[in-house]
Design an enzyme around this catalytic site. Structure first.
Site, PDB file in Angstrom:
ATOM      1  N   ASN A 109      37.235  25.516  39.685  1.00 38.41           N
ATOM      2  CA  ASN A 109      38.682  25.656  39.453  1.00 38.41           C
ATOM      3  C   ASN A 109      39.041  25.464  37.979  1.00 38.41           C
ATOM      4  O   ASN A 109      39.835  26.224  37.425  1.00 38.41           O
ATOM      5  CB  ASN A 109      39.459  24.668  40.323  1.00 38.41           C
ATOM      6  CG  ASN A 109      39.227  24.918  41.804  1.00 38.41           C
ATOM      7  OD1 ASN A 109      38.632  25.930  42.171  1.00 38.41           O
ATOM      8  ND2 ASN A 109      39.675  24.003  42.643  1.00 38.41           N
ATOM      9  N   THR A 134      72.162  59.791  19.435  1.00 40.45           N
ATOM     10  CA  THR A 134      72.580  58.833  20.466  1.00 40.45           C
ATOM     11  C   THR A 134      72.863  59.708  21.679  1.00 40.45           C
ATOM     12  O   THR A 134      73.337  60.843  21.534  1.00 40.45           O
ATOM     13  CB  THR A 134      73.845  58.045  20.068  1.00 40.45           C
ATOM     14  OG1 THR A 134      74.923  58.966  19.913  1.00 40.45           O
ATOM     15  CG2 THR A 134      73.655  57.283  18.763  1.00 40.45           C
ATOM     16  N   HIS A 135      72.514  59.227  22.850  1.00 42.58           N
ATOM     17  CA  HIS A 135      72.633  60.024  24.090  1.00 42.58           C
ATOM     18  C   HIS A 135      71.836  61.328  23.986  1.00 42.58           C
ATOM     19  O   HIS A 135      72.178  62.308  24.631  1.00 42.58           O
ATOM     20  CB  HIS A 135      74.092  60.354  24.413  1.00 42.58           C
ATOM     21  CG  HIS A 135      75.036  59.195  24.267  1.00 42.58           C
ATOM     22  ND1 HIS A 135      75.337  58.347  25.303  1.00 42.58           N
ATOM     23  CD2 HIS A 135      75.711  58.728  23.189  1.00 42.58           C
ATOM     24  CE1 HIS A 135      76.174  57.411  24.873  1.00 42.58           C
ATOM     25  NE2 HIS A 135      76.413  57.613  23.587  1.00 42.58           N
ATOM     26  N   SER A 192      46.102  74.340  28.861  1.00 39.60           N
ATOM     27  CA  SER A 192      46.395  74.536  30.277  1.00 39.60           C
ATOM     28  C   SER A 192      45.318  75.434  30.863  1.00 39.60           C
ATOM     29  O   SER A 192      44.832  76.348  30.199  1.00 39.60           O
ATOM     30  CB  SER A 192      47.763  75.196  30.423  1.00 39.60           C
ATOM     31  OG  SER A 192      47.850  75.867  31.662  1.00 39.60           O
ATOM     32  N   TYR A 238      44.855  24.509  43.002  1.00 43.31           N
ATOM     33  CA  TYR A 238      44.195  25.815  43.066  1.00 43.31           C
ATOM     34  C   TYR A 238      44.295  26.402  44.474  1.00 43.31           C
ATOM     35  O   TYR A 238      44.166  25.696  45.462  1.00 43.31           O
ATOM     36  CB  TYR A 238      42.718  25.700  42.665  1.00 43.31           C
ATOM     37  CG  TYR A 238      41.984  27.026  42.773  1.00 43.31           C
ATOM     38  CD1 TYR A 238      42.023  27.947  41.739  1.00 43.31           C
ATOM     39  CD2 TYR A 238      41.286  27.372  43.940  1.00 43.31           C
ATOM     40  CE1 TYR A 238      41.388  29.184  41.851  1.00 43.31           C
ATOM     41  CE2 TYR A 238      40.651  28.598  44.052  1.00 43.31           C
ATOM     42  CZ  TYR A 238      40.700  29.508  43.001  1.00 43.31           C
ATOM     43  OH  TYR A 238      40.073  30.706  43.121  1.00 43.31           O
ATOM     44  N   GLU A 286      51.921  61.772  26.975  1.00 43.50           N
ATOM     45  CA  GLU A 286      52.392  61.675  28.368  1.00 43.50           C
ATOM     46  C   GLU A 286      51.650  60.600  29.146  1.00 43.50           C
ATOM     47  O   GLU A 286      52.246  59.831  29.900  1.00 43.50           O
ATOM     48  CB  GLU A 286      52.204  63.024  29.073  1.00 43.50           C
ATOM     49  CG  GLU A 286      53.112  64.115  28.540  1.00 43.50           C
ATOM     50  CD  GLU A 286      52.734  65.468  29.119  1.00 43.50           C
ATOM     51  OE1 GLU A 286      53.464  65.969  29.973  1.00 43.50           O
ATOM     52  OE2 GLU A 286      51.688  66.024  28.725  1.00 43.50           O
ATOM     53  N   LYS A 308      49.438  77.411  25.957  1.00 45.18           N
ATOM     54  CA  LYS A 308      49.921  76.029  25.948  1.00 45.18           C
ATOM     55  C   LYS A 308      49.057  75.056  25.155  1.00 45.18           C
ATOM     56  O   LYS A 308      47.842  75.146  25.107  1.00 45.18           O
ATOM     57  CB  LYS A 308      50.048  75.492  27.381  1.00 45.18           C
ATOM     58  CG  LYS A 308      50.956  76.315  28.212  1.00 45.18           C
ATOM     59  CD  LYS A 308      52.270  75.745  28.622  1.00 45.18           C
ATOM     60  CE  LYS A 308      52.553  74.313  28.522  1.00 45.18           C
ATOM     61  NZ  LYS A 308      52.955  73.787  29.815  1.00 45.18           N
ATOM     62  N   LYS A 345      42.555  38.390  38.151  1.00 45.37           N
ATOM     63  CA  LYS A 345      41.677  38.997  37.152  1.00 45.37           C
ATOM     64  C   LYS A 345      41.846  40.496  36.961  1.00 45.37           C
ATOM     65  O   LYS A 345      41.932  40.981  35.831  1.00 45.37           O
ATOM     66  CB  LYS A 345      40.227  38.664  37.465  1.00 45.37           C
ATOM     67  CG  LYS A 345      39.897  37.284  36.969  1.00 45.37           C
ATOM     68  CD  LYS A 345      38.677  36.707  37.570  1.00 45.37           C
ATOM     69  CE  LYS A 345      38.867  35.232  37.740  1.00 45.37           C
ATOM     70  NZ  LYS A 345      39.854  34.848  38.765  1.00 45.37           N
TER      71      LYS A 345
END
Ligand code: ARG
Length: 475
Positions: free
Chosen positions: A129, A174-175, A296, A336, A309, A302, A344
């Site tokens: 422990n 902004t936005h 792609s 414990y 991403e 592409k 882990k």
């Protein structure tokens, strides 16, 4: 720093022929079910704690000799045995066994196999422990240092990019609507600040990780005359835990670490999102290098920003780990509980994910091509300096609310005329406000909009230059 152990190892599953004796087998008459062995074992993942487990055991063995609990020669034999085991594991010749549950019992069992019954003295005045708490803390100290360094490298890359493109202007949003023009360097250094706070959080977390729990025993301490401070000194810990029950049941430090990592990932995810948007045909602000994009399988034209991403996507794993750990701990009575073995995998996965994400994002940024003209063109958007027109009127003593109203009507009129604010005639402006003069055109140019934002922390080139100088001096 101990070598990072990440490679996969083979773990032997239980076989009837080669059943290993359990170190705790004394009070049992029946063998453990194989199903239970598989269910309870942590060795398939906790084997990577071995450098810390061995280092902790060596310090413990030294302490046992120093305090006279075992003899000097017994301690030396144990330490030599542990050195051999370290080599066996590092070279891949060590055979891990699932019947021995975890890294602690695998190493101890091998020690006894190698050096005989004296190996059985290592576990004196110790429990798994407090041992596992020690191992995780040592592991996290290294991970924190490594991630701290990686954050520094990313910061350095951002500074270099900001420095290289000092004069580049783009729209600030902004936005996600064009708001006011800003310097690209200023935009990039916003991320520098986030990473600075990330480093700060790790440093703060480190203070609470760097507390030595060994000697707490199973939960109540020990009757033997151990010297915990000696062990702490050997292992470079800043302090020793005060309460044995807290020492074996505390995982706050692990949760803090994952929480700090969750914020790092959130920052990387936001940066990635910008790179995805900026590299789209719609924006065309940057091109990512071939080495950091993928194609792609169906659309030949592409070039996808997969690295960015995936970084955005992997953020979810780290958030998940944070919630796992918080949930894991919330119902546990002292001290414990075996549930805690489940700490882990989320910890390891978090450290691995964050380290890799930081490395890959840093390299990706180094290969970015900036399209200065596209950024500038977007920044020349007809109405982007509307605030500057209002501020111009403020300088002519018009109250800001009134100025806002006038500019609103100017935008409306320019829209009717099909032009931007910079192209509207003075006669038109005069109809809206007699305070407007010929100097308005300079005041609402993109260049002057940026140049005039000299307030502390604002986007003006003089500010950026100063900040870059400070940052270059700091590194
Ligand atoms: N493998 C265990 C863990 O990771 C080690 C401690 C086991 N202690 C026990 N009393 N079964 O938490």
């Amino acid at each position: 720093m101990a070598t990072k152990a990440k490679k996969k190892v083979n773990v032997k599953t239980a076989t009837k022929a080669a059943t290993k004796a359990k170190p705790w087998g004394g009070r049992f008459t029946e063998a453990t079910s194989e199903l239970v062995e598989e269910y309870t074992a942590s060795i398939p993942y906790d084997w990577r704690l071995y450098p810390y487990d061995v280092a902790g055991s060596m310090a413990h063995a030294m302490m046992l000799a120093k305090t006279g609990i075992i003899t000097k020669s017994e301690s030396s034999r144990i330490i030599r045995g542990l050195e051999g085991i370290l080599k066996e594991i590092a070279s891949g010749s060590f055979s891990f066994s699932i019947e021995l549950e975890d890294i602690h019992m695998n190493i101890e069992s091998r020690l006894i196999e190698k050096i005989g019954p004296v190996g059985g003295k290592l576990h004196t005045a110790r429990s798994r422990n407090d041992q596992v708490a020690l191992d995780i803390r040592m592991y996290l100290r290294d991970e924190i240092a490594a991630i701290h360094d990686l954050l520094g490298s990313l910061q350095k890359t951002l500074v270099a990019l900001a420095n290289k493109h000092q004069e580049v202007v783009l729209p600030g949003y902004t936005h996600l609507q064009r708001a006011q023009p800003v310097l690209l360097g200023h935009h990039l250094l916003a991320y520098y600040e986030m990473l600075e706070r990330d480093q700060d959080r790790l440093e703060d977390c480190f203070r609470r990780v760097n507390v030595m729990p060994l000697g707490a025993g199973a939960l109540a301490g020990t009757v033997l005359p151990i010297d915990r401070k000696f062990v702490a000194r050997q292992l470079g810990f800043g302090s020793v835990s005060e309460n044995s029950m807290d020492a074996v049941s505390d995982r706050d430090f692990a949760i803090e670490f994952v929480s700090a990592c969750a914020l790092i990932m959130m920052h990387l995810s936001r940066l990635s999102e910008e790179l995805v948007i900026w590299s789209s045909s719609e924006f065309g602000f940057i091109t990512l290098s071939d080495a950091f994009t993928t194609g792609s399988s169906i659309m030949p034209q592409k070039k996808n920003p997969d690295v960015a991403e995936l970084t955005r996507g992997k953020t979810g794993r780290v958030y998940g780990s944070l919630v796992s750990l918080l949930t894991l701990m919330k119902g546990l009575p002292l001290a414990y509980n075996r549930d805690m073995q489940e700490d882990k995998e989320p910890l390891f996965d978090t450290a691995d994910t964050v380290s890799l994400a930081l490395s890959v994002v840093t390299e990706m940024l180094k290969g970015v091509t900036v399209h200065k003209k596209a950024m500038q063109k977007a920044a020349e958007d007809g109405f982007i300096t509307a605030t500057d027109l209002a501020d111009y009127l403020v300088r002519k003593n018009v109250p800001f609310r009134r100025a806002h109203e006038v500019v609103g009507r100017a935008v409306l009129r320019a829209t009717e005329l099909g032009c931007g604010l910079g192209d509207m005639t003075l006669a038109e402006y005069r109809k809206l406000s007699p305070q407007i003069d010929n100097d308005v055109y300079d005041a609402i140019s993109v260049k002057s909009s940026v140049n005039r934002r000299t307030s502390y922390g604002g986007t003006a080139p003089v500010n950026l230059k100063k900040r870059l100088q400070t940052l270059k001096k700091m590194r």
